[in-house]
Design an enzyme around this catalytic site. Structure first.
Site, mmCIF file in Angstrom:
data_model
loop_
_atom_site.group_PDB
_atom_site.id
_atom_site.type_symbol
_atom_site.label_atom_id
_atom_site.label_comp_id
_atom_site.label_asym_id
_atom_site.label_seq_id
_atom_site.Cartn_x
_atom_site.Cartn_y
_atom_site.Cartn_z
ATOM 1 N N SER A 260 -4.730 10.524 14.107
ATOM 2 C CA SER A 260 -3.997 9.330 14.855
ATOM 3 C C SER A 260 -2.467 9.755 14.476
ATOM 4 O O SER A 260 -1.926 10.915 13.866
ATOM 5 C CB SER A 260 -4.280 7.932 13.881
ATOM 6 O OG SER A 260 -3.914 8.115 12.480
ATOM 7 N N LYS A 261 -1.515 8.732 14.796
ATOM 8 C CA LYS A 261 -0.042 8.909 14.554
ATOM 9 C C LYS A 261 0.459 9.311 13.262
ATOM 10 O O LYS A 261 1.237 9.857 12.825
ATOM 11 C CB LYS A 261 0.599 7.653 15.052
ATOM 12 C CG LYS A 261 0.862 7.676 16.715
ATOM 13 C CD LYS A 261 1.605 6.576 17.163
ATOM 14 C CE LYS A 261 1.489 6.217 18.717
ATOM 15 N NZ LYS A 261 2.444 5.354 19.240
ATOM 16 N N ARG A 262 -0.545 8.521 12.233
ATOM 17 C CA ARG A 262 0.092 8.975 10.814
ATOM 18 C C ARG A 262 -0.004 10.419 10.287
ATOM 19 O O ARG A 262 0.464 10.631 9.264
ATOM 20 C CB ARG A 262 -0.649 8.093 9.825
ATOM 21 C CG ARG A 262 -2.220 8.353 9.679
ATOM 22 C CD ARG A 262 -2.958 7.257 8.963
ATOM 23 N NE ARG A 262 -4.593 7.198 9.088
ATOM 24 C CZ ARG A 262 -4.955 8.204 7.838
ATOM 25 N NH1 ARG A 262 -4.257 8.614 7.054
ATOM 26 N NH2 ARG A 262 -6.174 8.020 8.002
ATOM 27 N N HIS A 263 -0.767 11.107 11.097
ATOM 28 C CA HIS A 263 -1.204 12.550 10.978
ATOM 29 C C HIS A 263 -0.089 13.330 11.467
ATOM 30 O O HIS A 263 -0.201 14.687 11.332
ATOM 31 C CB HIS A 263 -2.486 12.835 11.501
ATOM 32 C CG HIS A 263 -3.670 12.287 10.691
ATOM 33 N ND1 HIS A 263 -4.459 11.437 11.386
ATOM 34 C CD2 HIS A 263 -4.265 12.433 9.310
ATOM 35 C CE1 HIS A 263 -5.552 11.010 10.356
ATOM 36 N NE2 HIS A 263 -5.437 11.430 9.137
ATOM 37 N N GLY A 264 0.910 12.772 12.250
ATOM 38 C CA GLY A 264 2.029 13.546 12.920
ATOM 39 C C GLY A 264 1.706 13.593 14.469
ATOM 40 O O GLY A 264 1.258 12.531 14.813
#
Length: 487
Positions: A260-264
């Site tokens: 997801s976006k929190r992983h980059g």
């Protein structure tokens, strides 16, 4: 291009020419997971001498904008994964999808269902209250068409098989079996006559001649529904063979959670534009993300085509590791042609850039860089104007004693006839020996004076790249006034 319009290919695994497809929905960018799916489809087709196709599933008109579609094509082109034929656009084929639904309706493999949204909502709520799975069990499935309410809206539903089971011999997941009782009568045409995704995918895959469907394992459940349509059409028209499925596990983040976006970054464009990743590095990294060939890590495109097989795709989700991608990118940067790197790096440097100088600097700049931004940062000193900006760490090296030493270095270099790295290195070493100093006592403040930083390529390479005039000017700007005047 449809299968009926295409020349026969050369290779097959079961008597048919291998045809794969990548079918993204245009969401604004090419998702990193989608890029890997495209890569696996491209490699499988190339390995078998087959055909790799693209289909844009643009039936969601609100999201399917020209910029979004362009971003997908741009990302695929950058990775070298453009289709072998012009892309098929799903929305443009709506009439064909509806035609197949009508064939199923007329042959008794589908039916008009007049259940209202309110009735469906009540049945769904009842199933939830009783804690049982909700399955469509429409009384219209076997009703006499003459009893249909005149003028009432309806959807067209498939008559899914209710007895027995459906088995898929998946090339990645192995044999997967689902009881047909679990497959409900899903909708083929909505009440406004538009086809559903489930119908459109099946018709497009058939008409494009797709033999192998390689996609994420989040579509595995869809395969059983899609087979219901395929087998119904085979019974009506024949020539609708089952595709061969390969459902690939999704990519997870480094913590094991779904990417997801929190992983980059999620879009391929971000890896290219914001992170400075080379396409061959991302190609190689995605290849190794869930597929392997022994202990090989660096795999060129041609080698990947030769080696790739679905059998070595793992069943477990892969973990995306930015550090590994950057290390791999560093390898490809060192292997890349200097002129190509210079052209990629130049737009990342503010101000005027001498492309010839940047190209000549690449052999020493790319030694440790892991991305194009690091290359750009390492090259900034080449194009800086005087007075040179000195960062805090470099300023700390320019003590009064160091500036005095720079004055002597300036005097010695000004007297040099040959401006080569070998000659300048020999001269500075001689000077250090004469003064009884370690070479670093001279090289460190010299680097600060020449680049404004404490890190740079080798100091003698820096001197040669900057040239005699600019080097002496930068050194002279950091020495005491008296020494500068003497120089």
């Amino acid at each position: 291009m449809l299968a009926s319009e295409r020349a026969t290919g050369t290779a097959a695994t079961d008597g048919r020419t291998v045809v794969t497809r990548f079918a993204p929905s245009p969401t604004g960018y090419l998702h990193i997971g989608g890029a890997r799916t495209a890569l696996f489809n491209w490699l499988f087709a190339r390995h078998h001498g087959g055909i790799y196709l693209l289909r844009i599933e643009d039936t969601d008109r609100a999201r399917s904008t020209e910029p979004a579609i362009g971003a997908i094509f741009d990302g695929l082109d950058w990775l070298g994964l453009a289709g072998d034929e012009p892309a098929v656009f799903q929305f443009a084929r709506s009439d064909r999808h509806a035609e197949v639904a009508r064939v199923l309706l007329e042959s008794g493999h589908a039916y008009r269902c007049y259940l209202t949204p309110e009735e469906l909502a009540e049945r769904r709520a009842a199933a939830q209250a009783e804690r049982r799975p909700f399955r469509i069990d429409s009384e219209w499935r076997d009703a006499d068409p003459a009893t249909a309410p005149a003028g009432a809206p309806f959807v067209v539903r498939i008559k899914a098989p209710r007895e027995g089971e459906t088995v898929i011999d998946d090339l990645v997941q192995g044999q997967v079996t689902v009881s047909n009782a679990e497959i409900d009568d899903f909708v083929l045409l909505r009440s406004d006559g538009t086809p559903t995704y489930m119908l459109a995918v099946v018709v497009d895959d058939h008409d494009m001649g797709v033999t192998h469907i390689i996609r994420g394992d989040d579509h595995l459940n869809n395969a059983f529904r899609q087979l219901a349509i395929i087998r119904a059409m085979h019974g009506v028209q024949g020539g609708w063979p089952d595709p061969i499925y390969a459902h690939v596990p999704l990519i997870h983040g480094s913590d094991g959670a779904k990417l997801s976006k929190r992983h980059g970054a999620l879009g391929v464009d971000a890896y290219r534009d914001e992170m400075g990743i080379l396409p061959e590095a991302l190609f190689n990294y995605l290849l190794r993300l869930g597929w392997g060939h022994g202990d090989d890590e660096i795999i060129a495109r041609e080698q990947a085509v030769e080696w790739f097989d679905i059998a070595h795709v793992g069943k477990s989700p892969s973990r995306f590791d930015i550090a590994k991608l950057q290390n791999l990118n560093g390898h490809y940067i060192r292997e890349a042609e200097d002129a190509r790197l210079a052209a990629l790096v130049a737009p990342r440097i503010a101000g005027s850039v001498d492309l010839d100088l940047l190209t000549r600097a690449m052999p020493v700049l790319k030694v440790r860089a892991k991305d194009l931004d690091e290359l750009a940062a390492g090259a900034v000193f080449l194009f800086a104007t005087r007075p040179l900006a000195i960062d805090a760490k470099a300023e700390a090296l320019l003590t009064p004693d160091a500036r005095d030493l720079l004055g002597r270095v300036h005097e010695r270099f000004a007297a040099e006839n040959g401006w080569t790295s070998e000659r300048l290195e020999a001269s500075l070493k001689e000077m250090a020996q004469e003064l009884g100093l370690g070479l670093g006592k001279l090289a460190q403040p010299l680097r600060a004076a020449l680049t404004g930083q404490t890190t740079s390529p080798g100091i003698f390479d820096v001197l040669v790249l900057l040239g005699r005039t600019e080097s002496l000017a930068r050194i002279g700007a950091q020495v005491p006034a008296a020494a500068g005047n003497q120089a």
